[in-house]
Write a protein that holds these residues in place. Structure first.
Motif, PDB file in Angstrom:
ATOM      1  N   TRP A  47       0.604  -1.504   0.739  1.00 54.30           N
ATOM      2  CA  TRP A  47       0.006  -0.294   0.039  1.00 54.30           C
ATOM      3  C   TRP A  47       1.187   1.233  -0.330  1.00 54.30           C
ATOM      4  O   TRP A  47       0.282   2.049  -0.445  1.00 54.30           O
ATOM      5  CB  TRP A  47      -0.572   0.090   0.559  1.00 54.30           C
ATOM      6  CG  TRP A  47      -1.831  -1.283   1.537  1.00 54.30           C
ATOM      7  CD1 TRP A  47      -2.105  -1.753   2.089  1.00 54.30           C
ATOM      8  CD2 TRP A  47      -3.146  -1.601   0.705  1.00 54.30           C
ATOM      9  NE1 TRP A  47      -2.714  -2.812   1.633  1.00 54.30           N
ATOM     10  CE2 TRP A  47      -3.530  -2.719   1.009  1.00 54.30           C
ATOM     11  CE3 TRP A  47      -2.748  -0.655  -1.215  1.00 54.30           C
ATOM     12  CZ2 TRP A  47      -4.292  -3.383  -0.158  1.00 54.30           C
ATOM     13  CZ3 TRP A  47      -4.392  -1.567  -1.720  1.00 54.30           C
ATOM     14  CH2 TRP A  47      -4.777  -2.441  -1.092  1.00 54.30           C
ATOM     15  N   CYS A  97       0.187   6.767   1.693  1.00 55.23           N
ATOM     16  CA  CYS A  97      -0.185   5.190   1.464  1.00 55.23           C
ATOM     17  C   CYS A  97      -1.762   4.930   0.499  1.00 55.23           C
ATOM     18  O   CYS A  97      -2.478   6.119   0.201  1.00 55.23           O
ATOM     19  CB  CYS A  97      -0.647   5.350   2.775  1.00 55.23           C
ATOM     20  SG  CYS A  97      -1.845   3.612   3.368  1.00 55.23           S
ATOM     21  N   GLU A 137      -3.763   2.039   0.704  1.00 56.59           N
ATOM     22  CA  GLU A 137      -4.518   1.938   0.970  1.00 56.59           C
ATOM     23  C   GLU A 137      -6.366   2.026   0.868  1.00 56.59           C
ATOM     24  O   GLU A 137      -6.334   3.213   1.446  1.00 56.59           O
ATOM     25  CB  GLU A 137      -4.346   0.943   2.820  1.00 56.59           C
ATOM     26  CG  GLU A 137      -5.097   0.262   3.352  1.00 56.59           C
ATOM     27  CD  GLU A 137      -6.526  -0.438   3.754  1.00 56.59           C
ATOM     28  OE1 GLU A 137      -7.139  -0.924   3.546  1.00 56.59           O
ATOM     29  OE2 GLU A 137      -6.957   1.117   4.227  1.00 56.59           O
ATOM     30  N   GLU A 138      -6.824   1.234   0.724  1.00 51.13           N
ATOM     31  CA  GLU A 138      -8.687   1.426  -0.340  1.00 51.13           C
ATOM     32  C   GLU A 138      -8.937   1.985   1.331  1.00 51.13           C
ATOM     33  O   GLU A 138      -9.454   3.024   0.467  1.00 51.13           O
ATOM     34  CB  GLU A 138      -8.860   0.130  -0.355  1.00 51.13           C
ATOM     35  CG  GLU A 138      -8.495  -0.325  -1.515  1.00 51.13           C
ATOM     36  CD  GLU A 138      -8.009  -1.839  -1.618  1.00 51.13           C
ATOM     37  OE1 GLU A 138      -8.013  -2.197  -0.370  1.00 51.13           O
ATOM     38  OE2 GLU A 138      -7.987  -2.019  -2.526  1.00 51.13           O
ATOM     39  N   GLN A 196      -7.174   6.055   1.244  1.00 51.18           N
ATOM     40  CA  GLN A 196      -7.257   6.702   0.432  1.00 51.18           C
ATOM     41  C   GLN A 196      -7.356   7.972   0.102  1.00 51.18           C
ATOM     42  O   GLN A 196      -6.735   9.187  -0.081  1.00 51.18           O
ATOM     43  CB  GLN A 196      -7.336   6.076  -0.817  1.00 51.18           C
ATOM     44  CG  GLN A 196      -6.858   4.965  -0.935  1.00 51.18           C
ATOM     45  CD  GLN A 196      -7.142   3.973  -3.040  1.00 51.18           C
ATOM     46  OE1 GLN A 196      -7.840   4.815  -3.479  1.00 51.18           O
ATOM     47  NE2 GLN A 196      -6.565   2.838  -2.829  1.00 51.18           N
TER      48      GLN A 196
END
Length: 77
Positions: A17, A34, A36-37, A40
């Motif tokens: 990520w 970063c 990471e979903e 975001q």
């Protein structure tokens, strides 16, 4: 935001990520984003020795503008 149950903690420089600039080498002081979903939307700018419990071991992503302040790249994953 629904929070996933993450049990593993690790440093950004070893995480899939972590997204850095296209020509950046990955190290403790490398700045990136970063991606990471669930994180975001915050456009988090972190260093290689930052870390969290959303860690997933893997290859670091690369995109132009990831290390700028604020990060200018769109997440690549």
């Amino acid at each position: 935001m629904a929070r996933k149950n993450h049990d593993e903690w690790g440093e950004c420089k070893d995480c899939k990520w972590f997204e850095v600039g296209t020509d950046a080498s990955v190290g403790n002081t490398t700045l990136g984003r970063c991606i990471e979903e669930g994180l975001q939307r915050f456009a988090l700018r972190v260093s290689g020795n930052s870390g969290c419990n959303c860690f997933v071991a893997g290859e670091v992503a690369h995109a132009q503008g990831s290390g700028s302040a604020p990060p200018a790249a769109k997440p690549t994953r």
